[in-house]
Write a protein that holds these residues in place. Structure first.
Motif, PDB file in Angstrom:
ATOM      1  N   CYS A  25       0.845  -1.205   0.000  1.00 45.19           N
ATOM      2  CA  CYS A  25       0.000   0.000   0.000  1.00 45.19           C
ATOM      3  C   CYS A  25       0.879   1.254   0.000  1.00 45.19           C
ATOM      4  O   CYS A  25       1.610   1.507   0.960  1.00 45.19           O
ATOM      5  N   CYS A  61      -3.668  -3.584  -2.732  1.00 47.00           N
ATOM      6  CA  CYS A  61      -3.945  -4.361  -1.519  1.00 47.00           C
ATOM      7  C   CYS A  61      -4.772  -5.598  -1.846  1.00 47.00           C
ATOM      8  O   CYS A  61      -4.460  -6.707  -1.402  1.00 47.00           O
ATOM      9  N   CYS A 120      -6.059   2.122  -5.731  1.00 44.52           N
ATOM     10  CA  CYS A 120      -5.170   1.524  -6.734  1.00 44.52           C
ATOM     11  C   CYS A 120      -5.362   0.020  -6.845  1.00 44.52           C
ATOM     12  O   CYS A 120      -4.968  -0.596  -7.835  1.00 44.52           O
ATOM     13  N   CYS A 155      -6.832   7.492  -0.006  1.00 46.26           N
ATOM     14  CA  CYS A 155      -6.614   6.168  -0.615  1.00 46.26           C
ATOM     15  C   CYS A 155      -6.599   6.368  -2.123  1.00 46.26           C
ATOM     16  O   CYS A 155      -7.405   7.125  -2.662  1.00 46.26           O
TER      17      CYS A 155
HETATM   18  S1  SF4 Z   1      -6.349   0.849  -2.732  1.00 54.49           S
HETATM   19 FE1  SF4 Z   1      -5.382  -0.334  -1.095  1.00 54.49          FE
HETATM   20  S2  SF4 Z   1      -3.186  -0.306  -1.582  1.00 54.49           S
HETATM   21 FE2  SF4 Z   1      -4.132   1.338  -2.775  1.00 54.49          FE
HETATM   22  S3  SF4 Z   1      -3.901   3.165  -1.469  1.00 54.49           S
HETATM   23 FE3  SF4 Z   1      -5.937   2.285  -1.027  1.00 54.49          FE
HETATM   24  S4  SF4 Z   1      -5.626   0.949   0.727  1.00 54.49           S
HETATM   25 FE4  SF4 Z   1      -3.599   1.372  -0.132  1.00 54.49          FE
END
Ligand code: SF4
Ligand code: SF4
Length: 446
Positions: free
Chosen positions: A29, A108, A105, A102
């Motif tokens: 992340c 995670c 993306c 967030c």
């Molecule tokens: S989608 Fe998941 S990996 Fe990407 S910034 Fe958000 S919490 Fe982090």
């Protein structure tokens, strides 16, 4: 692959149970990597959502009963334990504030060994806050702007033609004029709000139409009848508004008798793909990298050499969320003289450029730092050119590259003292370019 935008409370509880709190998601992340605070980790977001929904269901959840004791849930647990259906917005607001930071993306979810779709859970939490009457300024303004103007910028929607009008005359293939709305063609080029309305991104559609004209590919543009694809609204929990404007676009495309929609924006691509899946419309959706790859593979054009070392940055919505990895790489590898060096991490593991999830608006400083981190990874490949296939990635990375410090350990300018904790590798002079722009500059005269 991400399942769908938004989800139900049962879905959250189902996957909340599957989260074993292993922390694997933390390692990929970008936001957690930057903040190093558990509250910003993907697993904490899942835990918070799970707590809220268990409370909604009337079940009792003991503090930290399912997570490692060392995790700091201080900002979520007390509220979650006293949460009632009558006062949902406070805790939902807290989750909203946290989940805005967030990138969406999807890194995670891709890396989770238990298959927890963290991104969907985050989107669902946003949606629930809005459904409970939460109307943060960001949401209210975007909603109003799109409702009134049909684009994210808030301009007269007819300005979507300006990128063409201001362009120096293009060479138009004799059999394929750029067509106005209502002249049926097989392919509709859905240019997207950013490429149509931000002059900094005009290069993308301008390059594409010149390439298509040079190769005899007919297409239509919707111009002022092209509305925002709806993706920005979905990200903020406004699914029904998003569906409404997406429905307008579909109606216009079907009305033209088109069988294919091509987008250059990965988010538009992602949205169109889901729209077609949902409606069952007989429209094929392609991304411009696929068309470019087809043109190059068919040897419809000859590419002149470009002596450069380049790497490719995977946009999240195109790569991880849509599975398109190879077409842009194949295009680059077909350019004589171009040395292609793969970036690490790449493809499904690629790091976001820092511009995902509208983070550039919400926290520009964080967005810039994440872009610098990606530039540093690109620099490690020895490349002097980063190629991408997304106007947002290009903008985020170019902006960060432009502001890069000249000296190590001085990330915020020469006047500040060295910050060993903030050390980054200063990339060599890196350029960021769009893939269509690269192909156009390599096109040999027929
Ligand atoms: S989608 Fe998941 S990996 Fe990407 S910034 Fe958000 S919490 Fe982090
Ligand atoms: S990787 Fe998956 S199972 Fe592990 S903590 Fe993150 S969400 Fe939970």
């Amino acid at each position: 692959m991400i399942r769908e935008i938004g989800a139900s409370p049962d879905f959250i509880i189902e996957f909340g149970k599957k989260c074993v709190r292993c922390g694997q998601c933390r390692s990929v992340c970008p936001v957690f990597t930057e903040f190093k605070t558990e509250g910003f980790s993907p697993r904490a977001r899942v835990f918070l959502a799970d707590m809220i929904h268990r409370s909604c269901k009337g079940s009792t959840v003991a503090l930290n009963s399912r997570g490692p004791a060392h995790i700091d849930y201080a900002d979520s647990s007390p509220d979650a334990r006293t949460f009632t259906d009558n006062a949902p917005t406070d805790i939902l607001k807290k989750a909203w504030d946290r989940n805005l930071i967030c990138l969406l993306c999807g890194a995670c979810a891709t890396d989770c060994p238990s298959g927890v779709p963290v991104c969907d859970i985050i989107l669902s939490m946003r949606k629930e806050y809005v459904a409970h009457g939460g109307r943060p300024k960001l949401v209210a303004e975007l909603s109003q702007r799109i409702r009134e103007t049909h684009n994210v910028v808030g301009e007269d929607n007819e300005n979507r033609w300006l990128w063409m009008e201001e362009h120096t005359p293009i060479s138009v293939h004799s059999e394929c004029q750029v067509t106005p709305l209502r002249r049926p063609q097989g392919l509709v080029y859905f240019t997207g709000c950013v490429a149509s309305l931000y002059p900094g991104a005009y290069k993308i559609p301008r390059s594409m139409i010149q390439i298509m004209n040079r190769t005899g590919i007919g297409f239509a543009l919707l111009g002022g009848e092209e509305w925002c694809c709806g993706y920005p609204l979905s990200l903020l929990g406004l699914d029904s508004e998003a569906d409404e404007i997406a429905g307008h676009n579909l109606e216009k495309v079907v009305g033209l008798g088109a069988d294919t929609v091509m987008t250059s924006c990965p988010s538009c691509y992602y949205t169109w793909r889901h729209l077609i899946e949902k409606t069952g419309a007989h429209i094929t959706v392609i991304h411009y990298t696929q068309l470019l790859n087809g043109i190059v593979a068919d040897q419809a054009v000859k590419l002149s050499p470009m002596e450069v070392v380049a790497t490719y940055h995977d946009p999240c919505d195109l790569g991880r969320k849509s599975g398109i990895y190879d077409p842009p790489r194949e295009v680059l590898r077909s350019i004589p003289g171009l040395t292609f060096n793969e970036i690490t991490p790449s493809r499904k593991d690629a790091r976001c450029c820092g511009g995902g999830g509208n983070l550039e608006t919400i926290d520009p400083e964080l967005s810039r730092k994440l872009a610098e981190a990606r530039l540093s990874q690109a620099s490690d490949t020895g490349a002097e050119l980063i190629v991408t296939a997304c106007q947002q990635c290009a903008r985020t990375l170019s902006n960060a590259a432009r502001k890069l410090p000249r000296t190590r350990n001085m990330p915020y300018g020469d006047s500040e003292p060295p910050r060993p904790d903030m050390e980054i590798t200063v990339p060599r002079k890196m350029k960021v370019r769009d893939i269509a722009d690269i192909v156009l500059s390599c096109l040999q005269s027929p």
